[in-house]
Design a protein around this motif. Structure first.
Motif, short mmCIF file in Angstrom:
data_model
loop_
_atom_site.label_atom_id
_atom_site.label_comp_id
_atom_site.label_asym_id
_atom_site.label_seq_id
_atom_site.Cartn_x
_atom_site.Cartn_y
_atom_site.Cartn_z
N LEU A 165 -1.83 -2.92 7.04
CA LEU A 165 -3.16 -2.34 7.19
C LEU A 165 -3.07 -0.85 7.52
CD1 LEU A 165 -5.22 -5.07 9.07
CD2 LEU A 165 -5.52 -4.27 6.73
N TYR A 166 -2.07 -0.48 8.30
CA TYR A 166 -1.88 0.94 8.59
C TYR A 166 -1.58 1.70 7.29
CZ TYR A 166 0.14 5.35 9.80
OH TYR A 166 0.41 6.70 9.83
N ALA A 167 -0.67 1.16 6.46
CA ALA A 167 -0.35 1.82 5.20
C ALA A 167 -1.59 1.94 4.32
CB ALA A 167 0.76 1.04 4.47
N LEU A 168 -2.42 0.90 4.31
CA LEU A 168 -3.64 0.95 3.52
C LEU A 168 -4.62 1.98 4.08
CD1 LEU A 168 -4.68 -0.49 1.00
CD2 LEU A 168 -5.83 -2.13 2.49
N SER A 169 -4.61 2.17 5.40
CA SER A 169 -5.46 3.19 5.99
C SER A 169 -5.00 4.59 5.59
CB SER A 169 -5.48 3.07 7.52
OG SER A 169 -4.31 3.59 8.12
N ALA B 112 0.81 -1.22 0.00
CA ALA B 112 0.00 0.00 0.00
C ALA B 112 0.84 1.27 0.00
CB ALA B 112 -0.93 0.00 1.22
N ARG B 113 2.03 1.24 0.57
CA ARG B 113 2.83 2.46 0.62
C ARG B 113 3.12 3.03 -0.76
NH1 ARG B 113 8.87 3.29 3.39
NH2 ARG B 113 9.24 5.35 2.48
N PRO B 114 3.56 2.23 -1.75
CA PRO B 114 3.78 2.81 -3.09
C PRO B 114 2.52 3.41 -3.70
CG PRO B 114 4.87 0.69 -2.91
CD PRO B 114 4.00 0.83 -1.69
N LEU B 115 1.35 2.83 -3.40
CA LEU B 115 0.11 3.40 -3.89
C LEU B 115 -0.13 4.76 -3.26
CD1 LEU B 115 -2.57 3.35 -5.41
CD2 LEU B 115 -3.52 1.96 -3.54
N TYR B 116 0.09 4.86 -1.97
CA TYR B 116 -0.05 6.14 -1.27
C TYR B 116 0.86 7.20 -1.88
CZ TYR B 116 0.43 9.54 2.55
OH TYR B 116 0.48 10.69 3.29
N GLU B 117 2.12 6.85 -2.09
CA GLU B 117 3.09 7.81 -2.62
C GLU B 117 2.75 8.20 -4.06
OE1 GLU B 117 6.63 5.63 -1.79
OE2 GLU B 117 6.82 6.46 0.25
N ALA B 118 2.25 7.24 -4.85
CA ALA B 118 1.86 7.55 -6.23
C ALA B 118 0.66 8.49 -6.27
CB ALA B 118 1.56 6.26 -6.98
N LEU B 119 -0.26 8.32 -5.34
CA LEU B 119 -1.41 9.22 -5.27
C LEU B 119 -0.97 10.64 -4.89
CD1 LEU B 119 -4.01 6.89 -3.53
CD2 LEU B 119 -4.25 7.91 -5.81
N LEU B 120 0.00 10.74 -3.99
CA LEU B 120 0.53 12.06 -3.64
C LEU B 120 1.20 12.73 -4.83
CD1 LEU B 120 2.20 11.75 -0.10
CD2 LEU B 120 0.13 13.00 -0.69
N ASP B 121 1.89 11.95 -5.64
CA ASP B 121 2.65 12.49 -6.77
C ASP B 121 1.78 12.81 -7.98
OD1 ASP B 121 4.97 12.26 -5.31
OD2 ASP B 121 5.55 10.34 -6.19
N HIS B 122 0.60 12.18 -8.05
CA HIS B 122 -0.23 12.34 -9.24
C HIS B 122 -0.79 13.75 -9.33
CE1 HIS B 122 -2.96 11.25 -12.46
NE2 HIS B 122 -3.95 11.83 -11.79
#
Length: 284
Positions: A70-74, A10-20
């Motif tokens: 789960l924390y990263a996904l949250s 989930a962490r790479p997804l979080y970071e990609a959303l920030l960068d988008h």
């Protein structure tokens, strides 16, 4: 962004959303990630749902990694929920360009079950986003609008539904229930948040455990990994300024819902952010 052969996380997804930048965050960022996650990663989450509510039966390393993930996904959830929240006093980015339906699609494809539960307000299931103050201070809390749905991961509560409510001040006070610091939460637009990852470094912050809440036939189990019963609080902590009922309400709501009875007794400005309830637990 993840490399093609990297493990899904989930962490790479979080970071990609920030960068988008720009529109279509779901199609450009979430969909490619989901295409890789619906197999092994979804199975991994199912394992979490089955195993986490039970006491560890062996070495705890796998459980720790599950809680970190789960924390990263949250954190991903926190970003995706920003567009559905009222602006704050110092509002900046309004979050990725996603809809509620897209938010639900992401998590249902990961095996979660959405809910709204509008019949009655329940702090286990509902996060108060805004309060309409009723003239009668004893009027019970009533949901007037659901802003985003909650999510179950098996028997584990992954996320609460965000709601607007109408209530008397003895149940939920406007400016407190909807604006006091929200614990166990990384980010909201409309209020301060207090999360164990705050203040840690770029990598260390991701070693934060997800809060585990479970609803059973015997009652709710709140923050089941906490080491301290909510009624057993040290006299030298800010939490000692709260009554037992106020501490229990804070654990259930993850925030204060009324101005505490003893708020002015020996407290310093900003003391509401220093209550540190992260070790509290309650069952039943």
């Amino acid at each position: 962004m993840e490399e093609k052969n990297d493990p899904v996380a989930a962490r790479p997804l979080y970071e990609a959303l920030l960068d988008h930048e720009g529109p279509n965050a779901f199609g450009a960022v979430v969909e490619p990630w989901l295409a890789r996650a619906v197999g092994d990663y979804r199975d991994y989450l199912t394992t979490a749902a089955e195993s986490l509510p039970r006491p560890p039966s062996g070495p705890g390393e796998r459980r720790v990694y599950l809680l970190w993930e789960l924390y990263a996904l949250s954190r991903v959830s926190d970003l995706l929920l920003l567009p559905f929240q009222p602006a704050g006093d110092d509002d900046g980015w309004g979050g990725p360009d996603v809809t509620v339906d897209q938010y639900v699609a992401l998590f249902t494809r990961l095996g979660m079950t959405p809910f709204e539960e509008t019949s009655c307000f329940d702090p286990f299931l509902h996060e108060i986003v805004e309060v309409e103050q009723a003239s009668d201070p004893d009027e019970p809390v009533r949901i007037t609008e659901v802003l985003w749905p909650g999510l179950w991961l098996g028997s584990v509560l992954f996320g609460r539904a965000g709601v607007r409510v109408r209530a008397g001040a003895r149940h939920a006070e406007r400016g407190v229930a909807d604006r006091s610091p929200l614990y166990w939460t990384f980010r909201r637009r409309y209020r301060r948040t207090v999360d164990l990852s705050h203040g840690w470094g770029h990598n260390s912050q991701w070693r934060t455990a997800f809060r585990l809440d479970v609803r059973t036939a015997a009652g709710d189990r709140l923050n089941i990994d906490g080491d301290e019963h909510v009624d057993a609080v040290s006299d030298d902590s800010y939490a000692a300024l709260l009554t037992p009922a106020e501490r229990r309400a804070l654990l259930r709501h993850r925030c204060l819902v009324r101005e505490p009875v003893h708020a002015g007794r020996g407290s310093q400005p900003g003391w509401e952010e220093d209550l540190f309830p992260f070790e509290w637990h309650l069952e039943g």
